[in-house]
Design a protein around this motif. Structure first.
Motif, PDB file in Angstrom:
ATOM      1  N   UNK A  88       5.882 -89.422  -0.756  1.00  0.00           N
ATOM      2  CA  UNK A  88       6.562 -88.802  -1.896  1.00  0.00           C
ATOM      3  C   UNK A  88       7.033 -89.921  -2.834  1.00  0.00           C
ATOM      4  N   UNK A 151       8.932 -86.731  13.679  1.00  0.00           N
ATOM      5  CA  UNK A 151       9.276 -85.403  14.201  1.00  0.00           C
ATOM      6  C   UNK A 151       8.705 -85.187  15.586  1.00  0.00           C
TER       7      UNK A 151
ATOM      8  N   UNK B 188       0.440 -84.266  -2.079  1.00  0.00           N
ATOM      9  CA  UNK B 188       1.896 -84.262  -1.881  1.00  0.00           C
ATOM     10  C   UNK B 188       2.346 -82.892  -1.387  1.00  0.00           C
ATOM     11  N   UNK B 190       0.454 -80.736   0.166  1.00  0.00           N
ATOM     12  CA  UNK B 190      -0.072 -80.515   1.513  1.00  0.00           C
ATOM     13  C   UNK B 190       0.791 -81.232   2.540  1.00  0.00           C
ATOM     14  N   UNK B 191       1.175 -82.465   2.215  1.00  0.00           N
ATOM     15  CA  UNK B 191       2.047 -83.207   3.127  1.00  0.00           C
ATOM     16  C   UNK B 191       3.354 -82.442   3.324  1.00  0.00           C
ATOM     17  N   UNK B 192       3.889 -81.904   2.234  1.00  0.00           N
ATOM     18  CA  UNK B 192       5.157 -81.177   2.337  1.00  0.00           C
ATOM     19  C   UNK B 192       4.995 -79.911   3.167  1.00  0.00           C
ATOM     20  N   UNK B 193       3.851 -79.237   3.015  1.00  0.00           N
ATOM     21  CA  UNK B 193       3.631 -78.026   3.821  1.00  0.00           C
ATOM     22  C   UNK B 193       3.621 -78.393   5.296  1.00  0.00           C
ATOM     23  N   UNK B 194       2.956 -79.500   5.622  1.00  0.00           N
ATOM     24  CA  UNK B 194       2.914 -79.925   7.021  1.00  0.00           C
ATOM     25  C   UNK B 194       4.309 -80.304   7.492  1.00  0.00           C
ATOM     26  N   UNK B 195       5.090 -80.903   6.600  1.00  0.00           N
ATOM     27  CA  UNK B 195       6.451 -81.284   6.966  1.00  0.00           C
ATOM     28  C   UNK B 195       7.379 -80.075   7.055  1.00  0.00           C
ATOM     29  N   UNK B 196       6.838 -78.894   6.755  1.00  0.00           N
ATOM     30  CA  UNK B 196       7.619 -77.677   6.956  1.00  0.00           C
ATOM     31  C   UNK B 196       8.383 -77.206   5.733  1.00  0.00           C
ATOM     32  N   UNK B 197       7.961 -77.640   4.532  1.00  0.00           N
ATOM     33  CA  UNK B 197       8.659 -77.215   3.328  1.00  0.00           C
ATOM     34  C   UNK B 197       8.123 -75.870   2.848  1.00  0.00           C
ATOM     35  N   UNK B 201      11.085 -74.873  -1.498  1.00  0.00           N
ATOM     36  CA  UNK B 201      11.439 -76.272  -1.207  1.00  0.00           C
ATOM     37  C   UNK B 201      10.447 -77.216  -1.861  1.00  0.00           C
ATOM     38  N   UNK B 205      11.589 -80.126  -4.191  1.00  0.00           N
ATOM     39  CA  UNK B 205      11.439 -81.475  -3.634  1.00  0.00           C
ATOM     40  C   UNK B 205      10.298 -82.254  -4.268  1.00  0.00           C
ATOM     41  N   UNK B 206       9.319 -81.570  -4.804  1.00  0.00           N
ATOM     42  CA  UNK B 206       8.173 -82.295  -5.355  1.00  0.00           C
ATOM     43  C   UNK B 206       7.969 -81.998  -6.833  1.00  0.00           C
ATOM     44  N   UNK B 209      11.148 -83.076  -9.245  1.00  0.00           N
ATOM     45  CA  UNK B 209      11.302 -84.535  -9.423  1.00  0.00           C
ATOM     46  C   UNK B 209      10.119 -85.149 -10.166  1.00  0.00           C
ATOM     47  N   UNK B 210       8.922 -84.622  -9.918  1.00  0.00           N
ATOM     48  CA  UNK B 210       7.763 -85.170 -10.604  1.00  0.00           C
ATOM     49  C   UNK B 210       7.780 -84.828 -12.088  1.00  0.00           C
TER      50      UNK B 210
END
Ligand SMILES: Nc1ncnc2c1ncn2[C@@H]1O[C@H](COP(=O)(O)OP(=O)(O)OP(=O)(O)O)[C@@H](O)[C@H]1O
Ligand SMILES: [Mg+2]
Lengths: 361, 293
Positions: A88, A151, B188, B190-197, B201, B205-206, B209-210
């Motif tokens: 990010x 995690x 970004x 996809x990464x957030x989806x994997x991180x559970x967002x 969110x 979160x993305x 800010x972008x």
């Protein structure tokens, strides 16, 4: 901890292109399994379906006994490292590391504690307050790895994580990944088109081509007994030589014969080959390391000699085609020489020329 | 690297036409206005004399000036907030894939491209208390009992102007944000989806800010432009009822032309300039920061 099982997985995209066909495979719990194959063979697509970023057209994926195709990525308890890292950009290293925990509702102190501890093991402690764009490629790579590790997921998915690094760093990260896998013992699925990565890191390798699984096995199995011509040609460097010819029986002994080349097979293999004798339609695969510049099988005219220091890579023209030999030593031949060639008969691979399948012997 | 003399001469040669135009068209009128703001001048005869700060003191004691300043801030803030909300909303909508998206993307520009005079004409007709379709509709569905005189009552007049301003200018926000949205790497998300967002969110979160850099620039530019907007407000209400929707540019115009107080008008314009200068500086700082990024 879980195993991952793919069952008749099939993926076609909207534009009609088929990325994966009838893909079935079980990745054992704690295994480091690598999808290896040329560009466009469907490695990333398979990994993305495992992550839940892509939905299979048909087929099932199980984590342990649990079918996951309908679960969103966030509920699969997986982590993924992207080739581009996908850090990010507006968050610091620490915020990047903490993000998955934040989304799980882990308390602030606990988050900070775990991020700091992890940063120490990844040698990122000095960089916690930097933004990704102020990091080197290797450091970004570590942060991406850290964000996946923090995690403690059940399954790690890594899509060519080393391909953006320079050669030296890649070798170093390879070793670190191996250690990491040994330490945490989680199931890891790794995608690469680099056979060296696959050979050195994996418990098992799944070789893919054009959306189809070609062979699954340990690195040694893949190297020693490639199931078909594709696997044989794809794994190994320099690549395997292929010579087309036939098998004839001479005094009860099987002999592979091609233009200007003869290899008498050892007794044990002869017996099994007896039923397969034919004048043509046989493809012999000979790895350069299983050839030597000694009399025995045939001869060839040297075209190029690449001196590697401890060995020469010799390319020779023979009546059966071009043949590459790894010749131990220095100055073993010179361009223009007529050199004898000997094939190690134990190591000769035989395929059906039409189907490319390995002949049972 | 040091420039050779011939190189710097070429540089000077290239910049001269632009510099000349700037001096003639921007610096000179600006300098003149400031000069005029220190004089008492009749707009018709252009005769007058130096009065020092008298015009400025006059303004500061003028109830109408303060009331107008507040109006201007209300108009600017109100329409700006709506522009940003509409702009973000439409940008996000138009960023998703759906059939007819290309057409929708061009249609959304329509208000921005329409001439202000035409737009106002249409809206005045819609808002009209006797035959306006807005009143007809609201009465019909029972939200109001009798037609409202939208443009001749407060606060309805201010609300109407703000709404029309938001409608007219939000496409600018849409274009700017849409361009930026398309450059945010999909990985970004996809990464957030994997991180559970969750989807929400991921927006906070993305996406946000972008977008923040562009958003800051857009907000600053639009506040400058809204602050000095004349045509839309003047054509909608003429500043009325009374001075209910009178903004500073209208006051400048009224002082300078119907009232013939060119000096006082110029002084108000200079005050406006100072306010906008603050936004300008913020804008420059923001875009410098953007370059650095
Ligand atoms: N979103 C998509 N839409 C259409 N076709 C796609 C899409 N993603 C992948 N494909 C196609 O699916 C096939 C497999 O792609 P995939 O990205 O899985 O290959 P890969 O093995 O990861 O290759 P590489 O080593 O180049 O990353 C390719 O032919 C590709 O063109
Ligand atoms: Mg790929």
């Amino acid at each position: 901890m879980v195993s991952v099982r793919y069952q008749h997985l099939h993926k076609a995209f909207g534009d009609g292109s088929v990325a994966l066909q009838d893909f079935s495979l079980e990745v054992a719990d704690g295994e480091f399994l690598t999808f290896l194959g040329p560009s466009g063979c469907g490695k990333t697509t398979t990994l993305r379906m495992t992550a839940g970023l892509e939905t299979p057209t048909s087929g099932e994926i199980f984590f342990g006994e649990r079918p996951v195709v309908d679960l969103p990525p966030g509920r699969r308890n997986i982590a993924m490292v992207f080739q581009s890292y996908a850090l990010y950009p507006h968050m610091t290293v620490q915020q990047n590391l903490e993000y998955p925990l934040r989304k799980q509702g882990v308390a602030r102190d606990e988050r900070a504690r775990r991020a700091t501890a992890l940063a120490a093991t990844l040698q990122l402690d000095a960089l916690l307050h930097r933004r990704p764009k102020h990091l080197s490629g290797g450091q970004q790579q570590r942060v991406a790895l850290g964000r996946a590790l923090i995690r403690e997921p059940e399954v790690f998915l890594l899509d060519e994580p080393l391909s953006n690094l320079d050669a030296e760093l890649r070798t170093q990260m390879r070793a670190e990944l191996i250690q990491l896998h040994r330490r945490i013992g989680r199931t890891m699925i790794y995608v690469t088109h680099d056979q060296v990565e696959a050979m050195t890191m994996s418990t098992r390798i799944a070789v893919m081509s054009k959306g189809e699984l070609q062979q699954v096995g340990t690195p040694l199995e893949i190297y020693r007994e490639p199931r078909n011509r594709f696997v044989a040609a794809f794994v190994g460097s320099p690549a395997m030589n292929f010579v087309e010819g036939g098998i004839e029986l001479r005094d009860g002994r099987a002999v592979f014969r091609a233009a200007g080349l003869e290899v008498a097979l050892p007794d044990a293999r002869s017996a099994r080959l007896a039923g397969l004798a034919r004048a043509s339609g046989v493809l012999a695969g000979i790895r350069p390391e299983h050839l030597s510049l000694e009399p025995g099988s045939g001869e060839g005219r040297v075209l190029v000699v690449e001196a590697m220091g401890h060995e020469d890579i010799v390319t020779a023209e023979t009546p059966a085609g071009r043949i590459v030999v790894r010749s131990a030593g220095t100055a073993t031949a010179a361009a223009g020489d007529l050199v004898p060639l000997r094939v190690d008969p134990e190591k000769l691979h035989l395929f059906d020329a039409a189907s490319g399948e390995r002949l049972a012997c | 690297m040091r420039l050779k003399t011939s190189d710097s001469l070429i540089g000077v040669a290239f910049i001269t036409p632009a510099a000349t135009l700037f001096l003639l068209l921007v610096a000179y009128p600006l300098f003149q206005s400031i000069l005029i703001s220190f004089s008492a001048i009749n707009t018709m005869t252009l005769k007058g004399h130096y009065v020092g700060l008298a015009n400025y003191l006059d303004i500061l004691q003028d109830q109408e000036f303060w009331r107008t300043l507040v109006n201007t801030l209300i108009w600017t803030a109100g329409s700006l907030v709506l522009q940003v909300l509409l702009g973000v909303g439409f940008a996000l909508l138009l960023h998703r894939a759906f059939p007819g998206r290309a057409l929708a993307r061009s249609l959304v520009l329509f208000p921005y491209l329409l001439s202000t005079a035409v737009a106002v004409l249409v809206w005045r007709w819609l808002f009209n208390d006797l035959y306006g379709i807005l009143n007809y509709g609201l009465v019909h569905i029972g939200l109001i009992e009798r037609p409202i005189a939208w443009l001749s009552r407060m606060p309805e007049a201010m609300i109407s102007v703000i709404l029309v301003g938001a409608w007219k200018f939000f496409p600018f926000v849409v274009i700017a944000l849409l361009a930026r949205l398309q450059t945010i790497p999909l990985q970004l998300y996809e990464a957030a989806r994997i991180d559970g967002a969750s989807a929400v969110a991921r927006f906070w979160d993305i996406t946000l800010p972008q977008l923040s850099g562009v958003l800051a620039v857009v907000v600053l530019l639009r506040s400058i432009w809204d602050f000095k907007e004349f045509d839309l407000v003047y054509l909608m209400t003429g500043g009325g009822p009374g001075i209910g929707t009178q903004t500073l540019p209208i006051l400048v115009y009224r002082e300078a032309f119907p009232q013939l107080h060119l000096g006082k008008g110029a002084a108000i314009a200079v005050v406006m300039l100072l306010v906008m200068l603050v936004f300008m500086l913020l804008y420059l700082r923001q875009s410098a920061r953007g370059d650095e990024r």
